[in-house]
Write an enzyme that holds these catalytic residues in place. Structure first.
Site, PDB file in Angstrom:
ATOM      1  N   ASP A 158      14.045 -30.247  -7.755  1.00 49.49           N
ATOM      2  CA  ASP A 158      15.051 -30.670  -6.773  1.00 49.49           C
ATOM      3  C   ASP A 158      15.600 -32.051  -7.154  1.00 49.49           C
ATOM      4  O   ASP A 158      16.792 -32.326  -7.027  1.00 49.49           O
ATOM      5  CB  ASP A 158      14.424 -30.703  -5.368  1.00 49.49           C
ATOM      6  CG  ASP A 158      13.702 -29.401  -5.059  1.00 49.49           C
ATOM      7  OD1 ASP A 158      14.351 -28.353  -5.055  1.00 49.49           O
ATOM      8  OD2 ASP A 158      12.464 -29.431  -4.861  1.00 49.49           O
ATOM      9  N   HIS A 172       9.972 -28.355  -0.309  1.00 50.39           N
ATOM     10  CA  HIS A 172      10.770 -27.604  -1.293  1.00 50.39           C
ATOM     11  C   HIS A 172      11.295 -26.344  -0.606  1.00 50.39           C
ATOM     12  O   HIS A 172      10.797 -25.240  -0.797  1.00 50.39           O
ATOM     13  CB  HIS A 172       9.903 -27.249  -2.509  1.00 50.39           C
ATOM     14  CG  HIS A 172      10.611 -26.346  -3.474  1.00 50.39           C
ATOM     15  ND1 HIS A 172      11.702 -26.738  -4.207  1.00 50.39           N
ATOM     16  CD2 HIS A 172      10.402 -25.051  -3.807  1.00 50.39           C
ATOM     17  CE1 HIS A 172      12.122 -25.729  -4.950  1.00 50.39           C
ATOM     18  NE2 HIS A 172      11.355 -24.693  -4.723  1.00 50.39           N
TER      19      HIS A 172
HETATM   20  P1  NAX Z   1       7.106 -14.273 -11.635  1.00 47.71           P
HETATM   21  O1  NAX Z   1       7.079 -13.247 -10.565  1.00 47.71           O
HETATM   22  O2  NAX Z   1       7.892 -14.030 -12.878  1.00 47.71           O
HETATM   23  O3  NAX Z   1       5.610 -14.571 -12.101  1.00 47.71           O
HETATM   24  C1  NAX Z   1       4.589 -14.831 -11.198  1.00 47.71           C
HETATM   25  C2  NAX Z   1       3.307 -14.358 -11.831  1.00 47.71           C
HETATM   26  O4  NAX Z   1       2.239 -14.811 -11.007  1.00 47.71           O
HETATM   27  C3  NAX Z   1       3.184 -12.826 -11.925  1.00 47.71           C
HETATM   28  O5  NAX Z   1       2.961 -12.448 -13.265  1.00 47.71           O
HETATM   29  C4  NAX Z   1       1.997 -12.522 -11.029  1.00 47.71           C
HETATM   30  O6  NAX Z   1       1.195 -11.467 -11.514  1.00 47.71           O
HETATM   31  C5  NAX Z   1       1.232 -13.846 -11.065  1.00 47.71           C
HETATM   32  N1  NAX Z   1       0.282 -14.005  -9.964  1.00 47.71           N
HETATM   33  C6  NAX Z   1       0.421 -13.614  -8.670  1.00 47.71           C
HETATM   34  N2  NAX Z   1      -0.706 -13.895  -8.000  1.00 47.71           N
HETATM   35  C7  NAX Z   1      -1.542 -14.483  -8.857  1.00 47.71           C
HETATM   36  C8  NAX Z   1      -2.875 -14.978  -8.743  1.00 47.71           C
HETATM   37  N3  NAX Z   1      -3.561 -14.879  -7.591  1.00 47.71           N
HETATM   38  N4  NAX Z   1      -3.447 -15.543  -9.823  1.00 47.71           N
HETATM   39  C9  NAX Z   1      -2.781 -15.607 -10.993  1.00 47.71           C
HETATM   40  N5  NAX Z   1      -1.521 -15.129 -11.173  1.00 47.71           N
HETATM   41  C10 NAX Z   1      -0.918 -14.575 -10.112  1.00 47.71           C
HETATM   42  O7  NAX Z   1       7.555 -15.631 -10.934  1.00 47.71           O
HETATM   43  P2  NAX Z   1       8.121 -16.980 -11.586  1.00 47.71           P
HETATM   44  O8  NAX Z   1       9.597 -16.857 -11.730  1.00 47.71           O
HETATM   45  O9  NAX Z   1       7.314 -17.359 -12.758  1.00 47.71           O
HETATM   46  O10 NAX Z   1       7.873 -17.991 -10.362  1.00 47.71           O
HETATM   47  C11 NAX Z   1       6.568 -18.331  -9.968  1.00 47.71           C
HETATM   48  C12 NAX Z   1       6.570 -19.079  -8.643  1.00 47.71           C
HETATM   49  O11 NAX Z   1       7.302 -20.295  -8.758  1.00 47.71           O
HETATM   50  C13 NAX Z   1       7.216 -18.318  -7.481  1.00 47.71           C
HETATM   51  O12 NAX Z   1       6.400 -18.461  -6.337  1.00 47.71           O
HETATM   52  C14 NAX Z   1       8.539 -19.052  -7.291  1.00 47.71           C
HETATM   53  O13 NAX Z   1       9.021 -18.916  -5.977  1.00 47.71           O
HETATM   54  C15 NAX Z   1       8.112 -20.459  -7.614  1.00 47.71           C
HETATM   55  N6  NAX Z   1       9.166 -21.438  -7.906  1.00 47.71           N
HETATM   56  C16 NAX Z   1       8.962 -22.714  -7.541  1.00 47.71           C
HETATM   57  C17 NAX Z   1       9.863 -23.713  -7.828  1.00 47.71           C
HETATM   58  C18 NAX Z   1       9.604 -25.130  -7.421  1.00 47.71           C
HETATM   59  O14 NAX Z   1      10.460 -25.973  -7.684  1.00 47.71           O
HETATM   60  N7  NAX Z   1       8.490 -25.468  -6.777  1.00 47.71           N
HETATM   61  C19 NAX Z   1      11.140 -23.424  -8.521  1.00 47.71           C
HETATM   62  C20 NAX Z   1      11.115 -22.126  -9.266  1.00 47.71           C
HETATM   63  C21 NAX Z   1      10.396 -21.000  -8.560  1.00 47.71           C
HETATM   64  O15 NAX Z   1      11.226 -20.491  -7.556  1.00 47.71           O
END
Ligand code: NAX
Length: 332
Positions: free
Chosen positions: A166, A194
């Site tokens: 952000d 966020h």
């Molecule tokens: P993806 O859906 O591509 O990847 C997430 C991965 O996490 C999946 O492979 C899933 O199997 C794995 N996962 C789920 N539960 C798990 C657990 N208990 N232990 C280990 N792995 C687990 O998502 P991606 O685009 O990589 O985004 C990941 C997260 O970042 C999401 O929650 C998203 O909303 C968040 N974000 C946060 C941002 C921030 O600024 N704080 C910005 C970008 C993003 O939106």
């Protein structure tokens, strides 16, 4: 001892959860190439995933091996939290369960809360004394709050949430509007959560030591800049067809690098547990203006806030308070 902030050639143990996901696909390469811990520091990487995604994660590990990074000492793939967090110095908690169709934010919070309770407990059990935990998975602030609460033996300030994206988005929009390079701005902060309530605040912004907030068109600031920064994630999804990934990874790199090395007095936005600063309830993980020195982040003290700032900050306190109340129920 704070091993991370001390120059050393011993490998740093880094764990990334959600290792088969989009953000990790960029983040892992930046960590392995030395962008976070420097060009001298070898890295042991642990890739944590859910059991169904372990096979895909093995593929990610194969590609990391194929990159022949000089600093990459070892890669482990696991679905076992104990293995993942044993001796960890730096954890990027990226993995989270996205909001399902028809699910409310509270439903998402509950599903994720359980993940972050488990991970917090495993960190409490096994992490290195100097562990730094950066929560990226959403709802990032409250997930960090939960993980910290589940890890009572780890100092709360070791749990941060990512709001650097952000912050970076704010700098880039200001740069485009004013024709000033992002590096020239000082005093930027994004307060709060966020989420859509976040408050990108330009009141303290300076260029070359001079305040410039008065030169910025107020209408643009309030009605275009603030909502556009807050909704930039949705804008990216609309245009790219996928959520922000490389920019989120880049922001996570910026955050952890500055947490380890300091910022030389430069302000950055760090979502970290409040100790009551600026009227934020103790324990809420809140975006604050922060300078990192000698590996320790500290909130910029003593800022005078005007009515507009106060209102926006209070809206974020209220939102995070509500999320924390839902999260607290998971512990009872
Ligand atoms: P993806 O859906 O591509 O990847 C997430 C991965 O996490 C999946 O492979 C899933 O199997 C794995 N996962 C789920 N539960 C798990 C657990 N208990 N232990 C280990 N792995 C687990 O998502 P991606 O685009 O990589 O985004 C990941 C997260 O970042 C999401 O929650 C998203 O909303 C968040 N974000 C946060 C941002 C921030 O600024 N704080 C910005 C970008 C993003 O939106």
């Amino acid at each position: 001892m704070d091993n991370l902030a001390t120059p050393s050639t011993a490998p740093v143990k880094v764990t990334v959860s959600g290792a088969a996901g989009n953000i990790a696909y960029s983040l892992l390469w930046r960590i392995a190439s030395g962008d976070v811990f420097g060009p001298e520091r070898p890295v042991d990487l642990t890739l944590l995933e859910i059991p169904d995604h372990v096979a895909a994660t093995e593929g990610v590990a194969m590609e990391l091996a194929d990159s022949a990074f000089p600093l990459l000492n070892n890669v482990v793939v696991t679905a076992d939290q104990k293995v993942a967090f044993d001796g960890v110095n730096a954890a990027f908690l990226v993995g989270a369960k996205p909001r399902g169709k028809g699910e409310s934010r509270a439903d998402m919070l509950q599903a994720n809360g359980r993940i972050f309770i488990e991970q917090g407990r495993a960190i409490n059990e096994g992490a290195a004394e100097d562990v730094r935990v950066l929560v990226v998975g959403n709802p990032a602030n409250t997930n960090a709050y939960i993980a910290s609460k589940a890890a009572p033996d780890v100092p709360a300030e070791r749990f941060n949430a990512l709001m650097r994206l952000d912050h970076n988005r704010s700098l880039s929009m200001l740069s485009a509007k004013l024709g000033i390079p992002t590096t020239q701005f000082e005093g930027m902060v994004v307060w709060g959560n966020h989420s859509d309530t976040q408050f990108p605040d330009i009141e303290f912004l300076t260029v070359g030591g001079k305040s410039i907030s008065e030169q910025i068109d107020r209408d643009w600031y309030v009605n275009e800049f603030i909502p556009r920064v807050a909704k930039r994630g949705s804008e990216i999804i609309e245009v790219r067809g996928h959520s922000s990934a490389a920019s989120a990874a880049s922001a996570a790199v910026d955050h952890m690098r500055d947490w380890v090395n300091g910022t030389n007095g430069r302000w950055v936005t760090v979502a970290q547990p409040s100790k009551g600063e600026y009227g934020v309830d103790e324990g809420l993980v809140f975006g604050f203006p922060t300078t990192g020195l000698s590996g320790r982040a500290s909130i910029v003290p003593g800022l005078d806030l005007n009515e507009f700032q106060r209102e926006r900050i209070d809206a974020n306190i209220a939102a995070l308070r509500e999320e924390a109340a839902v999260a607290d129920q998971l512990f009872s």
